[in-house]
Design a protein around this motif. Structure first.
Motif, PDB file in Angstrom:
ATOM      1  N   ARG A   4      50.753  64.596  44.200  1.00 21.58           N
ATOM      2  CA  ARG A   4      49.354  64.998  43.984  1.00 21.58           C
ATOM      3  C   ARG A   4      48.540  63.836  43.433  1.00 21.58           C
ATOM      4  NH1 ARG A   4      51.621  69.724  41.761  1.00 21.58           N
ATOM      5  NH2 ARG A   4      51.011  69.032  39.693  1.00 21.58           N
ATOM      6  N   ALA A   5      49.143  63.062  42.547  1.00 24.75           N
ATOM      7  CA  ALA A   5      48.437  61.910  41.979  1.00 24.75           C
ATOM      8  C   ALA A   5      48.122  60.884  43.060  1.00 24.75           C
ATOM      9  CB  ALA A   5      49.278  61.286  40.869  1.00 24.75           C
ATOM     10  N   MET A   6      49.070  60.620  43.961  1.00 26.94           N
ATOM     11  CA  MET A   6      48.836  59.672  45.051  1.00 26.94           C
ATOM     12  C   MET A   6      47.755  60.189  45.988  1.00 26.94           C
ATOM     13  SD  MET A   6      50.654  56.995  44.590  1.00 26.94           S
ATOM     14  CE  MET A   6      50.852  56.147  46.125  1.00 26.94           C
ATOM     15  N   GLN A   7      47.756  61.466  46.292  1.00 27.30           N
ATOM     16  CA  GLN A   7      46.734  62.049  47.157  1.00 27.30           C
ATOM     17  C   GLN A   7      45.355  61.962  46.519  1.00 27.30           C
ATOM     18  OE1 GLN A   7      48.436  65.953  47.739  1.00 27.30           O
ATOM     19  NE2 GLN A   7      49.451  65.335  49.641  1.00 27.30           N
ATOM     20  N   ALA A   8      45.317  61.968  45.205  1.00 33.13           N
ATOM     21  CA  ALA A   8      44.046  61.887  44.485  1.00 33.13           C
ATOM     22  C   ALA A   8      43.562  60.448  44.303  1.00 33.13           C
ATOM     23  CB  ALA A   8      44.160  62.580  43.129  1.00 33.13           C
ATOM     24  N   GLY A   9      44.363  59.468  44.766  1.00 35.51           N
ATOM     25  CA  GLY A   9      43.911  58.087  44.707  1.00 35.51           C
ATOM     26  C   GLY A   9      44.606  57.204  43.695  1.00 35.51           C
ATOM     27  N   THR A  10      45.684  57.656  43.135  1.00 38.10           N
ATOM     28  CA  THR A  10      46.423  56.839  42.185  1.00 38.10           C
ATOM     29  C   THR A  10      46.874  55.549  42.856  1.00 38.10           C
ATOM     30  OG1 THR A  10      47.224  58.764  41.002  1.00 38.10           O
ATOM     31  CG2 THR A  10      48.494  56.745  40.735  1.00 38.10           C
ATOM     32  N   VAL A  11      46.749  54.449  42.152  1.00 36.09           N
ATOM     33  CA  VAL A  11      47.134  53.159  42.725  1.00 36.09           C
ATOM     34  C   VAL A  11      48.345  52.540  42.036  1.00 36.09           C
ATOM     35  CG1 VAL A  11      44.839  52.614  43.607  1.00 36.09           C
ATOM     36  CG2 VAL A  11      45.444  51.968  41.274  1.00 36.09           C
ATOM     37  N   ASP A  12      48.737  53.067  40.895  1.00 37.73           N
ATOM     38  CA  ASP A  12      49.875  52.504  40.180  1.00 37.73           C
ATOM     39  C   ASP A  12      50.463  53.568  39.264  1.00 37.73           C
ATOM     40  OD1 ASP A  12      51.733  50.685  39.309  1.00 37.73           O
ATOM     41  OD2 ASP A  12      50.290  49.301  38.429  1.00 37.73           O
ATOM     42  N   PHE A  13      51.754  53.439  38.986  1.00 40.99           N
ATOM     43  CA  PHE A  13      52.423  54.329  38.051  1.00 40.99           C
ATOM     44  C   PHE A  13      52.996  53.499  36.914  1.00 40.99           C
ATOM     45  CE2 PHE A  13      52.724  57.097  41.778  1.00 40.99           C
ATOM     46  CZ  PHE A  13      52.338  58.305  41.217  1.00 40.99           C
ATOM     47  N   LEU A  14      52.882  54.012  35.738  1.00 37.48           N
ATOM     48  CA  LEU A  14      53.495  53.388  34.568  1.00 37.48           C
ATOM     49  C   LEU A  14      54.484  54.400  33.995  1.00 37.48           C
ATOM     50  CD1 LEU A  14      50.284  51.904  32.905  1.00 37.48           C
ATOM     51  CD2 LEU A  14      51.934  50.734  34.365  1.00 37.48           C
ATOM     52  N   GLU A  15      55.732  53.986  33.888  1.00 39.49           N
ATOM     53  CA  GLU A  15      56.752  54.885  33.364  1.00 39.49           C
ATOM     54  C   GLU A  15      56.742  54.853  31.847  1.00 39.49           C
ATOM     55  OE1 GLU A  15      60.613  54.287  35.045  1.00 39.49           O
ATOM     56  OE2 GLU A  15      59.789  53.975  37.051  1.00 39.49           O
ATOM     57  N   LYS A  16      57.025  56.001  31.265  1.00 39.83           N
ATOM     58  CA  LYS A  16      57.136  56.075  29.809  1.00 39.83           C
ATOM     59  C   LYS A  16      58.538  55.671  29.414  1.00 39.83           C
ATOM     60  CE  LYS A  16      53.859  59.844  29.140  1.00 39.83           C
ATOM     61  NZ  LYS A  16      53.710  61.195  28.655  1.00 39.83           N
ATOM     62  N   PRO A  17      58.717  55.019  28.353  1.00 38.21           N
ATOM     63  CA  PRO A  17      57.683  54.433  27.511  1.00 38.21           C
ATOM     64  C   PRO A  17      57.100  53.200  28.212  1.00 38.21           C
ATOM     65  CG  PRO A  17      59.837  53.811  26.675  1.00 38.21           C
ATOM     66  CD  PRO A  17      60.070  54.745  27.840  1.00 38.21           C
ATOM     67  N   CYS A  18      55.831  53.051  28.082  1.00 42.29           N
ATOM     68  CA  CYS A  18      55.111  51.979  28.768  1.00 42.29           C
ATOM     69  C   CYS A  18      54.912  50.791  27.829  1.00 42.29           C
ATOM     70  CB  CYS A  18      53.759  52.497  29.230  1.00 42.29           C
ATOM     71  SG  CYS A  18      52.777  51.261  30.051  1.00 42.29           S
ATOM     72  N   GLU A  19      55.200  49.620  28.359  1.00 38.45           N
ATOM     73  CA  GLU A  19      54.970  48.415  27.566  1.00 38.45           C
ATOM     74  C   GLU A  19      53.467  48.128  27.563  1.00 38.45           C
ATOM     75  OE1 GLU A  19      57.248  45.080  28.848  1.00 38.45           O
ATOM     76  OE2 GLU A  19      59.001  46.333  29.262  1.00 38.45           O
TER      77      GLU A  19
END
Length: 115
Positions: A4-19
């Motif tokens: 759903r995030a990609m369909q909404a236009g997400t361009v990058d993912f940051l995994e938790k915990p995020c630096e």
């Protein structure tokens, strides 16, 4: 959720915990992308605005210039002389405030503007 995030236009993912550095880099990258897109749209609007003052005949001559035709070939059309074509070319240059027609043609092609 990621689909759903990609369909909404997400361009990058940051995994938790995020630096923090990774997050900063992602934000900076997307700010550059947005700035570049804004500049391209602004440039296109500017060129389109300059074309707005052209007459239909001037647009026709410009279209032929973009196609690479010299004044002599354009003048072969019925009822047109080389002098008339050169006058149209000069008016196009003046109305669009182009440094020269080559620059104007480059801008039209760069911004994919159809005349």
């Amino acid at each position: 959720m990621s689909v759903r995030a990609m369909q909404a236009g997400t361009v990058d993912f940051l995994e938790k915990p995020c630096e923090p550095q990774r997050m900063l880099e992602a934000v900076q990258t997307q700010l550059r992308v947005a700035r570049d897109a804004f500049a391209r749209r602004a440039g296109r609007r500017q060129v389109e605005g300059r074309l707005g003052s052209l007459t239909p005949r001037e647009r026709e001559v410009l279209r032929l210039v973009v196609d690479g035709m010299p004044s002599q070939m354009i003048a072969r059309r019925p009822g047109t002389s080389v002098k008339t074509v050169d006058v149209h070319r000069a008016r196009i240059k003046a109305k669009t405030e182009a440094e020269n027609l080559g620059t104007l043609v480059r801008d039209l092609l760069l911004h994919c503007i159809d005349i």
